[in-house]
Design a protein around this motif. Structure first.
Motif, PDB file in Angstrom:
ATOM      1  N   VAL A 151       0.840  -1.197   0.000  1.00  8.37           N
ATOM      2  CA  VAL A 151       0.000   0.000   0.000  1.00  8.37           C
ATOM      3  C   VAL A 151       0.878   1.250   0.000  1.00  8.37           C
ATOM      4  N   ILE A 152       0.705   2.092  -1.029  1.00  2.00           N
ATOM      5  CA  ILE A 152       1.454   3.353  -1.084  1.00  2.00           C
ATOM      6  C   ILE A 152       0.508   4.510  -1.445  1.00  2.00           C
ATOM      7  N   LYS A 153      -0.765   4.381  -1.188  1.00  2.00           N
ATOM      8  CA  LYS A 153      -1.751   5.366  -1.632  1.00  2.00           C
ATOM      9  C   LYS A 153      -1.543   6.731  -0.977  1.00  2.00           C
ATOM     10  N   ASN A 154      -2.102   7.744  -1.641  1.00  2.00           N
ATOM     11  CA  ASN A 154      -2.052   9.120  -1.146  1.00  2.00           C
ATOM     12  C   ASN A 154      -0.629   9.633  -0.965  1.00  2.00           C
ATOM     13  N   ASN A 155       0.163   9.502  -2.016  1.00  4.81           N
ATOM     14  CA  ASN A 155       1.496  10.081  -2.082  1.00  4.81           C
ATOM     15  C   ASN A 155       1.636  10.755  -3.444  1.00  4.81           C
ATOM     16  N   SER A 156       2.861  10.914  -3.900  1.00  2.81           N
ATOM     17  CA  SER A 156       3.101  11.485  -5.236  1.00  2.81           C
ATOM     18  C   SER A 156       4.101  10.634  -6.002  1.00  2.81           C
ATOM     19  N   PHE A 157       3.918   9.328  -5.948  1.00  2.00           N
ATOM     20  CA  PHE A 157       4.782   8.458  -6.736  1.00  2.00           C
ATOM     21  C   PHE A 157       4.423   8.602  -8.212  1.00  2.00           C
ATOM     22  N   TYR A 158       5.443   8.658  -9.042  1.00  4.48           N
ATOM     23  CA  TYR A 158       5.233   8.817 -10.474  1.00  4.48           C
ATOM     24  C   TYR A 158       6.054   7.770 -11.222  1.00  4.48           C
ATOM     25  N   GLY A 159       5.936   7.779 -12.547  1.00  7.94           N
ATOM     26  CA  GLY A 159       6.650   6.781 -13.335  1.00  7.94           C
ATOM     27  C   GLY A 159       5.769   5.578 -13.617  1.00  7.94           C
TER      28      GLY A 159
ATOM     29  N   ARG B  69       0.728   9.540  -9.027  1.00  3.80           N
ATOM     30  CA  ARG B  69       0.867  10.081 -10.375  1.00  3.80           C
ATOM     31  C   ARG B  69       1.508   9.059 -11.309  1.00  3.80           C
ATOM     32  N   LEU B  70       1.171   7.803 -11.096  1.00  5.22           N
ATOM     33  CA  LEU B  70       1.724   6.742 -11.933  1.00  5.22           C
ATOM     34  C   LEU B  70       1.194   6.869 -13.357  1.00  5.22           C
ATOM     35  N   SER B  71       2.051   6.583 -14.330  1.00  3.25           N
ATOM     36  CA  SER B  71       1.673   6.724 -15.727  1.00  3.25           C
ATOM     37  C   SER B  71       2.063   5.475 -16.512  1.00  3.25           C
ATOM     38  N   GLY B  72       1.717   5.487 -17.806  1.00  2.00           N
ATOM     39  CA  GLY B  72       1.989   4.313 -18.623  1.00  2.00           C
ATOM     40  C   GLY B  72       0.861   3.300 -18.504  1.00  2.00           C
TER      41      GLY B  72
ATOM     42  N   SER C  31      -6.255  -1.802  -6.473  1.00  2.00           N
ATOM     43  CA  SER C  31      -6.820  -0.455  -6.488  1.00  2.00           C
ATOM     44  C   SER C  31      -5.789   0.563  -6.965  1.00  2.00           C
ATOM     45  N   LEU C  32      -6.109   1.237  -8.091  1.00  2.00           N
ATOM     46  CA  LEU C  32      -5.213   2.236  -8.666  1.00  2.00           C
ATOM     47  C   LEU C  32      -5.951   3.508  -9.095  1.00  2.00           C
ATOM     48  N   PRO C  33      -6.969   3.948  -8.377  1.00  2.00           N
ATOM     49  CA  PRO C  33      -7.704   5.136  -8.822  1.00  2.00           C
ATOM     50  C   PRO C  33      -6.867   6.409  -8.691  1.00  2.00           C
ATOM     51  N   PHE C  34      -7.267   7.433  -9.473  1.00  2.00           N
ATOM     52  CA  PHE C  34      -6.640   8.752  -9.396  1.00  2.00           C
ATOM     53  C   PHE C  34      -5.136   8.680  -9.635  1.00  2.00           C
ATOM     54  N   ASN C  35      -4.776   8.105 -10.788  1.00  2.00           N
ATOM     55  CA  ASN C  35      -3.419   8.143 -11.289  1.00  2.00           C
ATOM     56  C   ASN C  35      -3.476   8.677 -12.722  1.00  2.00           C
ATOM     57  N   MET C  36      -2.449   8.448 -13.502  1.00  2.00           N
ATOM     58  CA  MET C  36      -2.430   8.887 -14.896  1.00  2.00           C
ATOM     59  C   MET C  36      -2.155   7.699 -15.824  1.00  2.00           C
ATOM     60  N   LEU C  37      -2.665   6.549 -15.442  1.00  2.00           N
ATOM     61  CA  LEU C  37      -2.444   5.332 -16.213  1.00  2.00           C
ATOM     62  C   LEU C  37      -3.262   5.368 -17.503  1.00  2.00           C
ATOM     63  N   GLN C  38      -2.741   4.711 -18.526  1.00  2.00           N
ATOM     64  CA  GLN C  38      -3.403   4.749 -19.821  1.00  2.00           C
ATOM     65  C   GLN C  38      -3.240   3.417 -20.545  1.00  2.00           C
ATOM     66  N   GLY C  39      -3.768   3.363 -21.755  1.00  2.00           N
ATOM     67  CA  GLY C  39      -3.710   2.127 -22.526  1.00  2.00           C
ATOM     68  C   GLY C  39      -4.937   1.268 -22.295  1.00  2.00           C
TER      69      GLY C  39
ATOM     70  N   SER D 228     -10.663   3.688 -11.366  1.00  2.00           N
ATOM     71  CA  SER D 228     -11.336   4.941 -11.707  1.00  2.00           C
ATOM     72  C   SER D 228     -10.362   6.109 -11.831  1.00  2.00           C
ATOM     73  N   PHE D 229     -10.790   7.128 -12.596  1.00  2.00           N
ATOM     74  CA  PHE D 229     -10.051   8.373 -12.733  1.00  2.00           C
ATOM     75  C   PHE D 229      -8.617   8.144 -13.216  1.00  2.00           C
ATOM     76  N   ASN D 230      -8.526   7.474 -14.357  1.00  2.00           N
ATOM     77  CA  ASN D 230      -7.284   7.320 -15.082  1.00  2.00           C
ATOM     78  C   ASN D 230      -7.557   7.688 -16.550  1.00  2.00           C
ATOM     79  N   TYR D 231      -6.738   7.174 -17.456  1.00  2.00           N
ATOM     80  CA  TYR D 231      -6.919   7.484 -18.875  1.00  2.00           C
ATOM     81  C   TYR D 231      -6.973   6.201 -19.710  1.00  2.00           C
ATOM     82  N   PHE D 232      -7.531   5.161 -19.147  1.00  2.00           N
ATOM     83  CA  PHE D 232      -7.644   3.903 -19.884  1.00  2.00           C
ATOM     84  C   PHE D 232      -8.586   4.065 -21.072  1.00  2.00           C
ATOM     85  N   THR D 233      -8.255   3.402 -22.160  1.00  2.00           N
ATOM     86  CA  THR D 233      -9.050   3.492 -23.380  1.00  2.00           C
ATOM     87  C   THR D 233      -9.374   2.087 -23.893  1.00  2.00           C
ATOM     88  N   GLY D 234     -10.207   2.049 -24.921  1.00  2.00           N
ATOM     89  CA  GLY D 234     -10.529   0.771 -25.554  1.00  2.00           C
ATOM     90  C   GLY D 234     -11.759   0.120 -24.947  1.00  2.00           C
TER      91      GLY D 234
END
Length: 212
Positions: A105-113, A134-137, A154-162, A180-186
């Protein structure tokens, strides 16, 4: 009359026991866990309370560190919870070496990448929560083939996509899936319907389409 066994037979009898001792030493050695956690600490660029900087010390036992739980017969790290600490950093591949980890569990931080593919090695993992970072990719497809015990993801409120990996269906024990609240498509994978243990499915605020 006593008979001396040939040296080759004596060695053949001793080798299995010495090998067993070495294997047991490796299993019960927590130094692997320690190095993995120090790799995580090294990736943290902002620790406003200096909690990990001061508490995660090489001079103290890993099991006494903040956010760490050790348990089991081998007394290895079974839980890592560093939520709500305002940490900034990236997740190292060495996290995959925490082979006894059941809770991460690492929720409610600012991890990115990116999401580490090496988490596929955590076969005992049951609970994973990376929300509000702020995880992405994308989500690596292969990790879900190797997490048979996963129940909470659980990975809500990140910047994940694909696309959502259809391999999610391999996690037969999954009960909560929150993306929820990511950028998943398809299209939403139809394979999700075979997750008979699923109790909550949260996919809102993405760019997904199709029916479940």
């Amino acid at each position: 009359m006593e008979r001396n066994l040939p040296l080759c037979i004596v060695l053949a009898l001793l080798v299995p026991f010495s090998t067993l001792s070495l294997v047991n030493a490796e299993v019960t050695d927590i130094s692997t866990d320690k190095q993995a956690l120090l790799a995580l600490k090294a990736r943290i660029s902002h620790d406003p309370s200096n909690l990990l900087a001061n508490n995660w010390s090489t001079t103290t036992s890993v099991c006494s560190w903040t956010g760490i739980t050790c348990a089991g017969r081998h007394h290895r790290v079974t839980a890592l919870n560093i939520s709500n600490l305002a940490l900034t950093g990236t997740l190292p591949p060495q996290l995959g070496n925490l082979s006894f980890l059941a809770t991460l569990v690492i929720k409610n931080n600012s991890f990115y990448g990116s999401f580490p593919e090496e988490l596929a090695h955590l076969h005992r993992l049951k609970y994973l929560s990376f929300g509000f970072n702020r995880l992405s990719g994308g989500l690596p497809e292969n990790i879900f083939y190797n997490l048979p015990n996963l129940e909470f993801f659980s990975l809500p409120f990140n910047m994940l996509q694909g696309k959502l990996p259809s391999a999610l269906s391999k996690c037969k024990k999954l009960q909560i899936l929150s993306l929820s609240f990511n950028y998943f498509t398809g299209v939403i994978p139809k394979e999700i319907r075979i997750l008979t243990q699923l109790k909550r499915l949260l996919l809102n605020n993405n760019k997904l389409q199709g029916m479940i």
